[in-house]
Design a protein around this motif. Sequence first.
Motif, PDB file in Angstrom:
ATOM      1  N   GLU A 134       0.833  -1.206   0.000  1.00  0.00           N
ATOM      2  CA  GLU A 134       0.000   0.000   0.000  1.00  0.00           C
ATOM      3  C   GLU A 134       0.865   1.252   0.000  1.00  0.00           C
ATOM      4  N   ASP A 135       0.279   2.332  -0.470  1.00  0.00           N
ATOM      5  CA  ASP A 135       0.836   3.680  -0.345  1.00  0.00           C
ATOM      6  C   ASP A 135       2.309   3.770  -0.771  1.00  0.00           C
ATOM      7  N   VAL A 136       2.565   3.316  -1.982  1.00  0.00           N
ATOM      8  CA  VAL A 136       3.913   3.440  -2.556  1.00  0.00           C
ATOM      9  C   VAL A 136       4.045   4.847  -3.130  1.00  0.00           C
ATOM     10  N   VAL A 137       5.064   5.549  -2.691  1.00  0.00           N
ATOM     11  CA  VAL A 137       5.281   6.905  -3.211  1.00  0.00           C
ATOM     12  C   VAL A 137       6.775   7.210  -3.223  1.00  0.00           C
ATOM     13  N   VAL A 138       7.213   7.787  -4.332  1.00  0.00           N
ATOM     14  CA  VAL A 138       8.578   8.298  -4.454  1.00  0.00           C
ATOM     15  C   VAL A 138       8.443   9.765  -4.836  1.00  0.00           C
ATOM     16  N   ASN A 192       1.295 -14.943  -0.985  1.00  0.00           N
ATOM     17  CA  ASN A 192       1.346 -14.021  -2.113  1.00  0.00           C
ATOM     18  C   ASN A 192       1.315 -12.593  -1.607  1.00  0.00           C
ATOM     19  N   VAL A 193       1.572 -11.686  -2.523  1.00  0.00           N
ATOM     20  CA  VAL A 193       1.527 -10.253  -2.233  1.00  0.00           C
ATOM     21  C   VAL A 193       0.653  -9.609  -3.304  1.00  0.00           C
ATOM     22  N   SER A 194      -0.299  -8.803  -2.882  1.00  0.00           N
ATOM     23  CA  SER A 194      -1.193  -8.115  -3.805  1.00  0.00           C
ATOM     24  C   SER A 194      -1.001  -6.606  -3.686  1.00  0.00           C
ATOM     25  N   LEU A 195      -1.447  -5.915  -4.712  1.00  0.00           N
ATOM     26  CA  LEU A 195      -1.480  -4.458  -4.682  1.00  0.00           C
ATOM     27  C   LEU A 195      -2.487  -3.989  -5.721  1.00  0.00           C
ATOM     28  N   ALA A 219       3.311   4.645 -15.384  1.00  0.00           N
ATOM     29  CA  ALA A 219       4.684   4.228 -15.082  1.00  0.00           C
ATOM     30  C   ALA A 219       4.696   3.196 -13.960  1.00  0.00           C
ATOM     31  N   ALA A 220       3.880   3.415 -12.942  1.00  0.00           N
ATOM     32  CA  ALA A 220       3.814   2.464 -11.831  1.00  0.00           C
ATOM     33  C   ALA A 220       3.292   1.116 -12.310  1.00  0.00           C
ATOM     34  N   ASN A 221       2.282   1.128 -13.153  1.00  0.00           N
ATOM     35  CA  ASN A 221       1.721  -0.128 -13.661  1.00  0.00           C
ATOM     36  C   ASN A 221       2.740  -0.891 -14.505  1.00  0.00           C
ATOM     37  N   ARG A 222       3.493  -0.178 -15.313  1.00  0.00           N
ATOM     38  CA  ARG A 222       4.555  -0.840 -16.088  1.00  0.00           C
ATOM     39  C   ARG A 222       5.590  -1.445 -15.154  1.00  0.00           C
ATOM     40  N   LEU A 223       5.959  -0.718 -14.100  1.00  0.00           N
ATOM     41  CA  LEU A 223       6.936  -1.215 -13.139  1.00  0.00           C
ATOM     42  C   LEU A 223       6.444  -2.506 -12.493  1.00  0.00           C
ATOM     43  N   TYR A 224       5.199  -2.507 -12.004  1.00  0.00           N
ATOM     44  CA  TYR A 224       4.685  -3.704 -11.325  1.00  0.00           C
ATOM     45  C   TYR A 224       4.716  -4.909 -12.253  1.00  0.00           C
ATOM     46  N   GLY A 261       7.033  -8.524 -12.050  1.00  0.00           N
ATOM     47  CA  GLY A 261       6.448  -9.860 -12.072  1.00  0.00           C
ATOM     48  C   GLY A 261       5.042  -9.947 -11.520  1.00  0.00           C
ATOM     49  N   PHE A 262       4.473  -8.825 -11.091  1.00  0.00           N
ATOM     50  CA  PHE A 262       3.077  -8.828 -10.672  1.00  0.00           C
ATOM     51  C   PHE A 262       2.218  -9.108 -11.898  1.00  0.00           C
ATOM     52  N   GLN A 263       1.164  -9.861 -11.702  1.00  0.00           N
ATOM     53  CA  GLN A 263       0.253 -10.174 -12.794  1.00  0.00           C
ATOM     54  C   GLN A 263      -1.105  -9.544 -12.517  1.00  0.00           C
ATOM     55  N   ILE A 264      -1.694  -8.978 -13.564  1.00  0.00           N
ATOM     56  CA  ILE A 264      -3.031  -8.405 -13.435  1.00  0.00           C
ATOM     57  C   ILE A 264      -4.011  -9.551 -13.243  1.00  0.00           C
ATOM     58  N   ARG A 265      -4.861  -9.435 -12.237  1.00  0.00           N
ATOM     59  CA  ARG A 265      -5.865 -10.459 -11.976  1.00  0.00           C
ATOM     60  C   ARG A 265      -7.203 -10.001 -12.514  1.00  0.00           C
ATOM     61  N   GLU A 266      -7.940 -10.935 -13.050  1.00  0.00           N
ATOM     62  CA  GLU A 266      -9.283 -10.615 -13.507  1.00  0.00           C
ATOM     63  C   GLU A 266     -10.209 -10.766 -12.311  1.00  0.00           C
TER      64      GLU A 266
END
Length: 143
Positions: A78-82, A110-113, A121-126, A130-135
């Motif tokens: 949660e709350d990732v910010v740079v 597992n770890v979710s976000l 940019a954040a979505n590309r990073l995730y 190796g994070f996968q978009i879940r349906e």
Amino acid sequence: MSSTIEIATTVDDELVDAFARLIPQLSSSSPPPDAEALSALVHGDDTVVFLARVDEVIVGSLTLAFYLIPTGLKAWIEDVVVDDDARGHGLGRRLNEAALDEAQRRGAKNVSLTSRPSREAANRLYQRIGFQIRETNLYRYDF
């Protein structure tokens, strides 16, 4: 530029001031946490607050929350910010990798976000990490 990733262990004026600067860059609707709220996060058994520093100044954070359910231990980022001025130097990636290492060390299944689609940019990073978009449908009930 010298940068480090660390786990917050104390709450002091530096940490409170850093969150006062960072949280408005993440959310315009949530006030920054005060020292008491930060202390609950930093010293909580189920939360880990990661900090990114550049030249010893806090420029980013990520909170990793753990929760135990009947199917096992899970974690949520949660709350990732740079800080705007520190983006583009791999700090977001390093914060996430540190969180994944900690979750694995603690035995999380597992770890979710979640991330708003507008945060391209954040979505590309995730996805690169190796994070996968879940349906799924994500529901929230606000009070």
